[in-house]
Design a protein around this motif. Sequence first.
Motif, short mmCIF file in Angstrom:
data_model
loop_
_atom_site.label_atom_id
_atom_site.label_comp_id
_atom_site.label_asym_id
_atom_site.label_seq_id
_atom_site.Cartn_x
_atom_site.Cartn_y
_atom_site.Cartn_z
N LEU A 1 -16.26 5.66 5.77
CA LEU A 1 -16.63 6.61 4.71
C LEU A 1 -16.37 8.06 5.09
N LYS A 2 -16.80 8.49 6.27
CA LYS A 2 -16.60 9.89 6.68
C LYS A 2 -15.11 10.22 6.76
N LEU A 3 -14.32 9.28 7.23
CA LEU A 3 -12.88 9.48 7.32
C LEU A 3 -12.27 9.59 5.92
N GLU B 1 7.79 1.06 9.58
CA GLU B 1 8.34 2.19 8.82
C GLU B 1 7.38 2.67 7.73
N CYS B 2 6.62 1.76 7.16
CA CYS B 2 5.73 2.12 6.04
C CYS B 2 4.50 2.90 6.49
N VAL B 3 4.19 2.90 7.77
CA VAL B 3 3.01 3.60 8.28
C VAL B 3 3.38 5.02 8.67
N ASP B 4 2.67 5.99 8.11
CA ASP B 4 2.95 7.39 8.42
C ASP B 4 2.00 7.97 9.45
N TYR B 5 0.70 7.66 9.32
CA TYR B 5 -0.29 8.19 10.26
C TYR B 5 -1.36 7.14 10.53
N ILE B 6 -1.90 7.22 11.73
CA ILE B 6 -2.99 6.36 12.17
C ILE B 6 -4.09 7.27 12.71
N VAL B 7 -5.32 7.00 12.28
CA VAL B 7 -6.47 7.77 12.74
C VAL B 7 -7.54 6.79 13.19
N TYR B 8 -8.03 6.95 14.40
CA TYR B 8 -9.10 6.09 14.88
C TYR B 8 -10.43 6.48 14.22
N PHE B 9 -11.27 5.46 14.01
CA PHE B 9 -12.65 5.75 13.62
C PHE B 9 -13.56 4.75 14.30
N ALA C 1 0.84 -1.20 0.00
CA ALA C 1 0.00 0.00 0.00
C ALA C 1 0.87 1.25 0.00
N LYS C 2 1.85 1.29 0.87
CA LYS C 2 2.74 2.46 0.97
C LYS C 2 3.48 2.71 -0.34
N ALA C 3 3.85 1.65 -1.04
CA ALA C 3 4.59 1.78 -2.29
C ALA C 3 3.79 2.50 -3.38
N LEU C 4 2.50 2.63 -3.20
CA LEU C 4 1.65 3.31 -4.19
C LEU C 4 1.78 4.84 -4.12
N GLY C 5 2.22 5.36 -3.00
CA GLY C 5 2.26 6.81 -2.84
C GLY C 5 3.37 7.23 -1.89
N ASP C 6 3.18 8.42 -1.32
CA ASP C 6 4.18 9.00 -0.43
C ASP C 6 3.85 8.84 1.05
N VAL C 7 2.56 8.88 1.36
CA VAL C 7 2.11 8.87 2.75
C VAL C 7 1.02 7.82 2.92
N LEU C 8 1.22 6.93 3.89
CA LEU C 8 0.22 5.91 4.18
C LEU C 8 -0.51 6.27 5.47
N ILE C 9 -1.82 6.42 5.35
CA ILE C 9 -2.68 6.70 6.51
C ILE C 9 -3.56 5.49 6.74
N ILE C 10 -3.57 5.02 7.98
CA ILE C 10 -4.42 3.88 8.35
C ILE C 10 -5.58 4.37 9.20
N GLY C 11 -6.78 4.02 8.78
CA GLY C 11 -7.97 4.20 9.60
C GLY C 11 -8.08 2.98 10.49
N LEU C 12 -7.96 3.15 11.79
CA LEU C 12 -7.95 2.03 12.73
C LEU C 12 -9.26 2.01 13.51
N ASN C 13 -9.96 0.88 13.42
CA ASN C 13 -11.21 0.73 14.16
C ASN C 13 -10.97 0.86 15.66
N THR C 14 -11.83 1.62 16.32
CA THR C 14 -11.77 1.71 17.78
C THR C 14 -12.23 0.38 18.38
N ASP C 15 -11.90 0.18 19.63
CA ASP C 15 -12.32 -1.03 20.33
C ASP C 15 -13.83 -1.20 20.28
N LYS C 16 -14.54 -0.12 20.52
CA LYS C 16 -16.00 -0.16 20.54
C LYS C 16 -16.56 -0.62 19.19
N SER C 17 -15.99 -0.10 18.10
CA SER C 17 -16.50 -0.48 16.78
C SER C 17 -16.16 -1.93 16.45
#
Length: 160
Positions: free
Chosen positions: A104-106, A90-98, A49-65
């Motif tokens: 979709l909103k993310l 190393e390939c992960v640049d940012y992680i955002v919980y959802f 996934a990271k090799a496709l671009g410059d920055v890899l952002i992962i949407g990480l499911n919260t425990d509740k979800s």
Amino acid sequence: MSDIIGKLAARKNIGKLCTRLRARRQKIVFTNGVFDILHIGHVRYLRKAKALGDVLIIGLNTDKSVKKFKGSGRPLNRQSDRAGVLSALECVDYIVYFSEPTPLKLIQLIRPDFLVKGADYKIKDIVGADFVKSSGGKVIRIKLSVGRSTTNLIKKIKSL
């Protein structure tokens, strides 16, 4: 949690961050998941996934979800631990919980150049695919490592 602070992005700031990245002409790749027990299949997938671009952002499911769609026994690792392990890659640049049922909103906030999911998904079933394509982005399906899954690991552990 201080070890992941640099890679953990606040949901409220992710849109601004992506605007800055695009201003620097960086290509943004987005994927999402639970990543409960990180295994080699995950690592291969995230590297591709990271090799496709410059920055890899992962949407990480919260425990509740995770509990809502995988049941009360999951996740095995809490969200801060899952984020901590992912941040060590190393390939992960940012992680955002959802916490919504889908990312979709993310995806709409991030507006990735590349939306990535496993090849086990059909394009028509990938949440956010229509939005990304209509915004000029691409939807990419990555072949998964055969026999490598958290579900298989859990079954193996339970059989011991």
